[in-house]
Structure formats: C-alpha cells, structure tokens
Design a protein around this motif. Sequence first.
Motif, PDB file in Angstrom:
ATOM      1  N   LEU A   1       0.844  -1.191   0.000  1.00 19.28           N
ATOM      2  CA  LEU A   1       0.000   0.000   0.000  1.00 19.28           C
ATOM      3  C   LEU A   1       0.879   1.242   0.000  1.00 19.28           C
ATOM      4  O   LEU A   1       1.864   1.306   0.738  1.00 19.28           O
ATOM      5  CB  LEU A   1      -0.924   0.004   1.213  1.00 19.28           C
ATOM      6  CG  LEU A   1      -1.955  -1.117   1.249  1.00 19.28           C
ATOM      7  CD1 LEU A   1      -2.802  -1.016   2.522  1.00 19.28           C
ATOM      8  CD2 LEU A   1      -2.850  -1.080   0.016  1.00 19.28           C
ATOM      9  N   GLY A   2       0.510   2.206  -0.818  1.00 16.50           N
ATOM     10  CA  GLY A   2       1.314   3.413  -0.940  1.00 16.50           C
ATOM     11  C   GLY A   2       0.513   4.677  -0.704  1.00 16.50           C
ATOM     12  O   GLY A   2      -0.714   4.683  -0.775  1.00 16.50           O
ATOM     13  N   GLY A   3       1.260   5.730  -0.430  1.00 20.55           N
ATOM     14  CA  GLY A   3       0.671   7.045  -0.255  1.00 20.55           C
ATOM     15  C   GLY A   3       1.731   8.102  -0.461  1.00 20.55           C
ATOM     16  O   GLY A   3       2.927   7.801  -0.436  1.00 20.55           O
ATOM     17  N   ARG A   4       1.303   9.333  -0.703  1.00 21.33           N
ATOM     18  CA  ARG A   4       2.238  10.449  -0.893  1.00 21.33           C
ATOM     19  C   ARG A   4       2.288  11.237   0.408  1.00 21.33           C
ATOM     20  O   ARG A   4       1.260  11.557   0.995  1.00 21.33           O
ATOM     21  CB  ARG A   4       1.788  11.340  -2.056  1.00 21.33           C
ATOM     22  CG  ARG A   4       2.794  12.458  -2.318  1.00 21.33           C
ATOM     23  CD  ARG A   4       2.797  12.900  -3.760  1.00 21.33           C
ATOM     24  NE  ARG A   4       3.399  11.962  -4.684  1.00 21.33           N
ATOM     25  CZ  ARG A   4       4.721  11.823  -4.887  1.00 21.33           C
ATOM     26  NH1 ARG A   4       5.574  12.561  -4.241  1.00 21.33           N
ATOM     27  NH2 ARG A   4       5.170  10.957  -5.759  1.00 21.33           N
ATOM     28  N   PHE A   5       3.523  11.519   0.854  1.00 18.63           N
ATOM     29  CA  PHE A   5       3.746  12.191   2.126  1.00 18.63           C
ATOM     30  C   PHE A   5       4.781  13.295   1.963  1.00 18.63           C
ATOM     31  O   PHE A   5       5.502  13.341   0.973  1.00 18.63           O
ATOM     32  CB  PHE A   5       4.258  11.188   3.181  1.00 18.63           C
ATOM     33  CG  PHE A   5       3.277  10.087   3.473  1.00 18.63           C
ATOM     34  CD1 PHE A   5       2.298  10.251   4.441  1.00 18.63           C
ATOM     35  CD2 PHE A   5       3.324   8.887   2.771  1.00 18.63           C
ATOM     36  CE1 PHE A   5       1.393   9.241   4.709  1.00 18.63           C
ATOM     37  CE2 PHE A   5       2.416   7.871   3.027  1.00 18.63           C
ATOM     38  CZ  PHE A   5       1.449   8.047   4.001  1.00 18.63           C
ATOM     39  N   ASN A   6       4.874  14.144   2.972  1.00 18.85           N
ATOM     40  CA  ASN A   6       5.957  15.119   3.080  1.00 18.85           C
ATOM     41  C   ASN A   6       6.332  15.169   4.565  1.00 18.85           C
ATOM     42  O   ASN A   6       5.774  14.419   5.372  1.00 18.85           O
ATOM     43  CB  ASN A   6       5.556  16.492   2.515  1.00 18.85           C
ATOM     44  CG  ASN A   6       4.371  17.090   3.224  1.00 18.85           C
ATOM     45  OD1 ASN A   6       4.209  16.967   4.432  1.00 18.85           O
ATOM     46  ND2 ASN A   6       3.516  17.769   2.467  1.00 18.85           N
ATOM     47  N   LEU A   7       7.250  16.049   4.934  1.00 16.84           N
ATOM     48  CA  LEU A   7       7.673  16.093   6.334  1.00 16.84           C
ATOM     49  C   LEU A   7       6.532  16.431   7.284  1.00 16.84           C
ATOM     50  O   LEU A   7       6.507  15.977   8.423  1.00 16.84           O
ATOM     51  CB  LEU A   7       8.827  17.081   6.510  1.00 16.84           C
ATOM     52  CG  LEU A   7      10.161  16.631   5.922  1.00 16.84           C
ATOM     53  CD1 LEU A   7      11.216  17.709   6.097  1.00 16.84           C
ATOM     54  CD2 LEU A   7      10.623  15.313   6.524  1.00 16.84           C
TER      55      LEU A   7
ATOM     56  N   PHE B   1       7.064  12.745  -1.254  1.00 16.61           N
ATOM     57  CA  PHE B   1       7.606  11.484  -1.744  1.00 16.61           C
ATOM     58  C   PHE B   1       6.521  10.418  -1.610  1.00 16.61           C
ATOM     59  O   PHE B   1       5.581  10.562  -0.833  1.00 16.61           O
ATOM     60  CB  PHE B   1       8.851  11.071  -0.937  1.00 16.61           C
ATOM     61  CG  PHE B   1       8.590  10.934   0.539  1.00 16.61           C
ATOM     62  CD1 PHE B   1       8.256   9.710   1.101  1.00 16.61           C
ATOM     63  CD2 PHE B   1       8.650  12.047   1.373  1.00 16.61           C
ATOM     64  CE1 PHE B   1       7.993   9.593   2.471  1.00 16.61           C
ATOM     65  CE2 PHE B   1       8.398  11.939   2.740  1.00 16.61           C
ATOM     66  CZ  PHE B   1       8.065  10.704   3.287  1.00 16.61           C
ATOM     67  N   GLU B   2       6.673   9.366  -2.381  1.00 18.65           N
ATOM     68  CA  GLU B   2       5.766   8.234  -2.267  1.00 18.65           C
ATOM     69  C   GLU B   2       6.375   7.246  -1.285  1.00 18.65           C
ATOM     70  O   GLU B   2       7.586   7.006  -1.306  1.00 18.65           O
ATOM     71  CB  GLU B   2       5.560   7.566  -3.620  1.00 18.65           C
ATOM     72  CG  GLU B   2       4.558   6.445  -3.584  1.00 18.65           C
ATOM     73  CD  GLU B   2       4.258   5.845  -4.952  1.00 18.65           C
ATOM     74  OE1 GLU B   2       3.406   4.955  -5.017  1.00 18.65           O
ATOM     75  OE2 GLU B   2       4.889   6.257  -5.941  1.00 18.65           O
ATOM     76  N   TYR B   3       5.553   6.713  -0.405  1.00 24.05           N
ATOM     77  CA  TYR B   3       5.997   5.703   0.554  1.00 24.05           C
ATOM     78  C   TYR B   3       5.147   4.472   0.327  1.00 24.05           C
ATOM     79  O   TYR B   3       3.915   4.565   0.251  1.00 24.05           O
ATOM     80  CB  TYR B   3       5.822   6.205   1.987  1.00 24.05           C
ATOM     81  CG  TYR B   3       6.366   5.251   3.030  1.00 24.05           C
ATOM     82  CD1 TYR B   3       7.663   5.393   3.510  1.00 24.05           C
ATOM     83  CD2 TYR B   3       5.593   4.212   3.526  1.00 24.05           C
ATOM     84  CE1 TYR B   3       8.176   4.518   4.457  1.00 24.05           C
ATOM     85  CE2 TYR B   3       6.089   3.330   4.478  1.00 24.05           C
ATOM     86  CZ  TYR B   3       7.377   3.492   4.939  1.00 24.05           C
ATOM     87  OH  TYR B   3       7.881   2.618   5.874  1.00 24.05           O
ATOM     88  N   VAL B   4       5.790   3.310   0.201  1.00 25.55           N
ATOM     89  CA  VAL B   4       5.083   2.047   0.028  1.00 25.55           C
ATOM     90  C   VAL B   4       5.440   1.136   1.187  1.00 25.55           C
ATOM     91  O   VAL B   4       6.616   0.830   1.416  1.00 25.55           O
ATOM     92  CB  VAL B   4       5.441   1.364  -1.314  1.00 25.55           C
ATOM     93  CG1 VAL B   4       4.733   0.012  -1.440  1.00 25.55           C
ATOM     94  CG2 VAL B   4       5.094   2.267  -2.495  1.00 25.55           C
ATOM     95  N   ALA B   5       4.431   0.716   1.944  1.00 29.01           N
ATOM     96  CA  ALA B   5       4.595  -0.302   2.981  1.00 29.01           C
ATOM     97  C   ALA B   5       4.335  -1.625   2.282  1.00 29.01           C
ATOM     98  O   ALA B   5       3.224  -1.860   1.806  1.00 29.01           O
ATOM     99  CB  ALA B   5       3.590  -0.078   4.109  1.00 29.01           C
TER     100      ALA B   5
ATOM    101  N   PRO C   1      10.246  11.174  -5.502  1.00 31.71           N
ATOM    102  CA  PRO C   1      10.196  12.501  -4.869  1.00 31.71           C
ATOM    103  C   PRO C   1       9.763  13.569  -5.864  1.00 31.71           C
ATOM    104  O   PRO C   1       9.976  13.432  -7.065  1.00 31.71           O
ATOM    105  CB  PRO C   1      11.639  12.727  -4.414  1.00 31.71           C
ATOM    106  CG  PRO C   1      12.463  11.922  -5.358  1.00 31.71           C
ATOM    107  CD  PRO C   1      11.620  10.718  -5.705  1.00 31.71           C
ATOM    108  N   ARG C   2       9.158  14.614  -5.337  1.00 31.74           N
ATOM    109  CA  ARG C   2       8.760  15.761  -6.164  1.00 31.74           C
ATOM    110  C   ARG C   2       9.459  17.008  -5.653  1.00 31.74           C
ATOM    111  O   ARG C   2       9.937  17.055  -4.515  1.00 31.74           O
ATOM    112  CB  ARG C   2       7.244  15.965  -6.112  1.00 31.74           C
ATOM    113  CG  ARG C   2       6.481  14.863  -6.806  1.00 31.74           C
ATOM    114  CD  ARG C   2       5.012  15.214  -6.909  1.00 31.74           C
ATOM    115  NE  ARG C   2       4.277  14.131  -7.543  1.00 31.74           N
ATOM    116  CZ  ARG C   2       3.006  13.884  -7.316  1.00 31.74           C
ATOM    117  NH1 ARG C   2       2.307  14.648  -6.484  1.00 31.74           N
ATOM    118  NH2 ARG C   2       2.399  12.889  -7.922  1.00 31.74           N
ATOM    119  N   ASP C   3       9.470  18.044  -6.489  1.00 29.60           N
ATOM    120  CA  ASP C   3      10.107  19.312  -6.124  1.00 29.60           C
ATOM    121  C   ASP C   3       9.463  19.967  -4.901  1.00 29.60           C
ATOM    122  O   ASP C   3      10.098  20.767  -4.229  1.00 29.60           O
ATOM    123  CB  ASP C   3      10.083  20.292  -7.302  1.00 29.60           C
ATOM    124  CG  ASP C   3      11.007  19.858  -8.430  1.00 29.60           C
ATOM    125  OD1 ASP C   3      11.945  19.062  -8.175  1.00 29.60           O
ATOM    126  OD2 ASP C   3      10.799  20.314  -9.570  1.00 29.60           O
TER     127      ASP C   3
END
Length: 167
Positions: free
Chosen positions: A25-31, A72-76, A66-68
Amino acid sequence: MQEPNSTALPTPRFEAGRTFWIAGLGGRFNLATNGGIPALWEAFGPSIGKVPGQVGGMTYGLCCNPRDDGSFEYVAGVEVSSPDGLPSSFRCIKVEPQRYAVFVHAGDVSTLHETFHRIWHQWLPASGFQAGHAPEFERYSADFDPVAGTGTVEIWLPVRGGADAAA
C-alpha cells in the motif's frame, strides 16, 4: 540546535543491490504529513504473508518518486516475484541495482526518524557520497515486532561517488 537524539549513528556497511519488486500500500507524504505512515502499515499488516508472489518474510518501507515540493511516495510492502496478480489497490515498484550504504537502526521503531535525520544531516554531508537517484528503503527482518520492539530494522540509502568503500 541540538540533534534529536545523542545516540551515535553506527558505521554503515556497503552493499551492491539487486533488482527486485516491492508491492504493498502506498501514499504520498511530506515532512508535515509523514505521521500518516504508521496508519499505512496498519492497513497493510493483514496482507503480510498473503500477498500473491510474496518472497520471504521481510517487509519494506520504500521511499520513492520525490517531487520538487518535498513530497515522496511511501510504500509499505513486501518483496514479490513479479507485479502480476496483485490487488488493484497495491502499488508495485521495481528497484534497480544500486550501491547502498546500509545502516542498522538501534532503538525503538518510533525513533526511526532520528536515525534518518542523522544519516541525511550528519553522515551524508561528511561522507563524500551523494544520495543516489533511486528508492531508499527500510528493511524489517521477518521476526520484526513493532509492538515489542524486537527484530532488526535497516535503512538502505542509495549512494554514488565517495571513496571506494569495500567494507
């Protein structure tokens, strides 16, 4: 400014990676939003051991695309033999061979962000290496238990340049 934790970062080992697939499963995250990553693991947990084509018992937290804007995309996920036959809700990422600096995380998984901070802000700038343009990932041993805090967690950072480290 004081570092998040005074625990010393262990010396990394260097590994030549291989081609493999990570599915989960993935999602887009930032700090600001990466606090949502544990919920992704919670949702993925029941699938571990039941993913079509799963290879072994290790699990992976893959950071990629990663994007500017700093996201970033994170996949567990888990390693799979191919992207075929996966549920439509899954992301499947092919990891190409890279040279990696591999760090063993010491401590509870809740302090993983501190190890990442030391890698990126202390070790990498002083190492002579640059981060490679490839996914970085956390690799959790098959016996990893996030509740008990047992098992092994490694952080695999793709690197380029630097001294020719054979260790």
